[in-house]
Design a protein around this motif. Structure first.
Motif, PDB file in Angstrom:
ATOM      1  N   PRO A   3       1.013  -1.252   0.383  1.00 47.53           N
ATOM      2  CA  PRO A   3      -0.047  -0.270   0.079  1.00 47.53           C
ATOM      3  C   PRO A   3       0.547   0.732   0.033  1.00 47.53           C
ATOM      4  N   ASP A   4       1.970   1.180   0.230  1.00 47.38           N
ATOM      5  CA  ASP A   4       2.868   1.723   0.343  1.00 47.38           C
ATOM      6  C   ASP A   4       3.345   2.695  -0.777  1.00 47.38           C
ATOM      7  N   VAL A   5       2.922   2.094  -1.496  1.00 50.69           N
ATOM      8  CA  VAL A   5       3.375   2.246  -3.503  1.00 50.69           C
ATOM      9  C   VAL A   5       3.015   2.645  -4.336  1.00 50.69           C
ATOM     10  N   ARG A   6       3.712   4.168  -4.569  1.00 48.15           N
ATOM     11  CA  ARG A   6       2.169   4.503  -5.750  1.00 48.15           C
ATOM     12  C   ARG A   6       2.677   3.934  -6.954  1.00 48.15           C
ATOM     13  N   THR A   7       1.953   3.468  -7.422  1.00 50.52           N
ATOM     14  CA  THR A   7       1.909   3.628  -8.968  1.00 50.52           C
ATOM     15  C   THR A   7       1.021   3.780  -9.715  1.00 50.52           C
ATOM     16  N   GLN A   8       1.811   3.917 -10.858  1.00 54.45           N
ATOM     17  CA  GLN A   8       1.681   5.336 -12.080  1.00 54.45           C
ATOM     18  C   GLN A   8       2.121   4.628 -13.364  1.00 54.45           C
ATOM     19  N   MET A   9       0.352   3.991 -14.062  1.00 59.74           N
ATOM     20  CA  MET A   9       0.132   4.194 -15.399  1.00 59.74           C
ATOM     21  C   MET A   9       0.542   4.553 -16.685  1.00 59.74           C
ATOM     22  N   ARG A  10       1.044   4.687 -17.656  1.00 60.88           N
ATOM     23  CA  ARG A  10       1.127   5.233 -18.782  1.00 60.88           C
ATOM     24  C   ARG A  10       0.548   4.213 -20.059  1.00 60.88           C
ATOM     25  N   LEU A  11      -0.137   4.903 -20.570  1.00 57.86           N
ATOM     26  CA  LEU A  11      -0.723   3.899 -21.553  1.00 57.86           C
ATOM     27  C   LEU A  11       0.050   4.512 -23.455  1.00 57.86           C
ATOM     28  N   MET A  12       0.621   3.882 -24.232  1.00 56.11           N
ATOM     29  CA  MET A  12       1.928   4.379 -24.957  1.00 56.11           C
ATOM     30  C   MET A  12       1.639   2.667 -26.532  1.00 56.11           C
ATOM     31  N   ASN A  13       1.766   2.505 -26.868  1.00 58.02           N
ATOM     32  CA  ASN A  13       2.332   1.587 -27.833  1.00 58.02           C
ATOM     33  C   ASN A  13       3.378   0.976 -27.553  1.00 58.02           C
ATOM     34  N   SER A  14       3.688  -0.107 -28.006  1.00 58.35           N
ATOM     35  CA  SER A  14       5.067  -1.136 -27.762  1.00 58.35           C
ATOM     36  C   SER A  14       5.940  -0.593 -27.964  1.00 58.35           C
ATOM     37  N   ALA A  15       6.425   0.364 -28.802  1.00 61.17           N
ATOM     38  CA  ALA A  15       7.637   0.349 -29.433  1.00 61.17           C
ATOM     39  C   ALA A  15       7.938   2.079 -28.405  1.00 61.17           C
ATOM     40  N   GLU A  16       7.092   2.341 -27.920  1.00 64.89           N
ATOM     41  CA  GLU A  16       6.959   3.165 -27.243  1.00 64.89           C
ATOM     42  C   GLU A  16       6.940   3.205 -25.596  1.00 64.89           C
ATOM     43  N   VAL A  17       7.133   1.945 -25.260  1.00 62.51           N
ATOM     44  CA  VAL A  17       7.215   1.369 -24.133  1.00 62.51           C
ATOM     45  C   VAL A  17       7.509   1.476 -23.989  1.00 62.51           C
ATOM     46  N   ALA A  18       8.835   0.307 -25.246  1.00 61.96           N
ATOM     47  CA  ALA A  18       9.927   0.026 -25.196  1.00 61.96           C
ATOM     48  C   ALA A  18      10.940   0.698 -24.762  1.00 61.96           C
ATOM     49  N   HIS A  19      11.156   2.263 -25.582  1.00 61.63           N
ATOM     50  CA  HIS A  19      11.722   3.322 -25.885  1.00 61.63           C
ATOM     51  C   HIS A  19      11.820   4.023 -24.293  1.00 61.63           C
ATOM     52  N   GLN A  20      10.280   4.390 -23.538  1.00 61.58           N
ATOM     53  CA  GLN A  20      10.306   4.736 -22.770  1.00 61.58           C
ATOM     54  C   GLN A  20      10.885   4.001 -20.719  1.00 61.58           C
ATOM     55  N   VAL A  21      10.587   3.063 -21.365  1.00 61.61           N
ATOM     56  CA  VAL A  21      12.109   1.916 -20.205  1.00 61.61           C
ATOM     57  C   VAL A  21      13.358   2.226 -20.705  1.00 61.61           C
ATOM     58  N   LEU A  22      14.116   1.942 -21.582  1.00 60.63           N
ATOM     59  CA  LEU A  22      15.640   2.409 -22.140  1.00 60.63           C
ATOM     60  C   LEU A  22      15.115   3.734 -21.858  1.00 60.63           C
TER      61      LEU A  22
END
Length: 298
Positions: free
Chosen positions: A125-144
């Motif tokens: 419960p102490d971890v604040r989880t934020q979600m970002r919605l995007m396509n797969s290519a953008e997901v990989a770019h965001q993580v890297l």
């Protein structure tokens, strides 16, 4: 007390246990985000450190030697102790208001991620989880780029530098409105589908990439939209086909709003994967969330 030189490093032991469990170096490589050659090199180095041959290599994979059976049992105990150590340290390091940013492709975000976030909130419960919605290519770019802690993708093309873990399987299906001419036939050939303009996701989406790599379309899309809801609405309005995740259209097929059309002798299965930056240790909230996503209970 000085550690014996016969003890390999923990990463090599971890890979060794995975090879024994999965029965092949290529499967262990996929689980750890390593090439088969890298896995083989780690195994050879570990065997040199131990001074024993742990695996017999065969044309059908690898098998444990009699000595390897004992080595793997001890390795499991070592890794268990290391995980307990890491968990204890992480509990000391975890900030009271820790945060986790999750980037996810459309299919995962709409059909799997909400349940995982609920479990994450219940367990941590102490971890604040934020979600970002995007396509797969953008997901990989965001993580890297370090702008997302963990990502979830649905495309077959995953850039180097990312750890990969399969979290679910899915299938792309062709769907049309009930009044479409294909409904009376029930199926189309792959050549006919390739020559038909579809309502499609935008470039970079996992669905679009999987479809194009399987069907090799010869005409441009009728429309390109970045929302599954918008695509389904456009399909009905234009009386046109589309290709979407079976998860995304399950309710529409049950209710008769859309009809599935088979492709002769062709299917489009795919794997939905978690990805993370291999340059960063997979621990803390990232590891907790991955454990939830890969748990059979979810």
């Amino acid at each position: 007390m000085t550690l014996s030189p016969r003890v390999p490093d923990l990463a090599a032991l971890d890979v060794m246990v995975s090879v024994a469990r999965l029965g092949s170096m290529s499967a262990a490589g996929r689980e750890h985000g390593l090439s088969q050659q890298a896995v083989s090199a780690r195994i050879r180095a570990a065997e040199r450190d131990i001074g024993l041959r742990v695996f017999d290599r065969t044309s059908h994979g690898v098998m444990l030697t009699p000595e390897g059976v004992a080595v793997l049992e001890w390795a499991g105990n070592v890794l268990g102790a290391a995980e307990k150590f890491a968990t204890g340290v992480q509990s000391l390091l975890r900030e009271e208001n820790a945060s986790l940013t999750v980037a996810a492709s459309m299919t995962v975000a709409e059909h799997l991620l909400p349940g995982w976030i609920v479990l994450m909130r219940a367990r941590f419960p102490d971890v604040r989880t934020q979600m970002r919605l995007m396509n797969s290519a953008e997901v990989a770019h965001q993580v890297l780029a370090g702008r997302a802690d963990i990502g979830f993708v649905e495309g077959p093309e995953i850039p180097d530098g990312l750890g990969i873990r399969i979290v679910a399987t899915d299938e792309l299906v062709v769907v049309v409105p009930p009044q479409h001419p294909w409904v009376s036939r029930g199926s189309v050939t792959v050549d006919e589908l390739a020559a038909t303009a579809l309502v499609q996701r935008e470039l970079g989406s996992g669905s679009r990439t999987t479809y194009e790599s399987t069907v090799h379309p010869t005409v441009p899309p009728l429309l390109e939209l970045n929302s599954v809801t918008a695509i389904k609405s456009a399909v009905v309005t234009a009386n046109a086909p589309t290709v979407l995740s079976s998860l995304a259209v399950a309710a529409d097929l049950r209710d008769g709003r859309l009809t599935r059309i088979d492709i002769d002798a062709v299917t489009m299965p795919r794997e939905l994967c978690a990805v993370w930056d291999l340059r960063e240790p997979l621990r803390g909230p990232r590891r907790d969330f991955l454990d939830i996503a890969t748990s059979p209970r979810t």
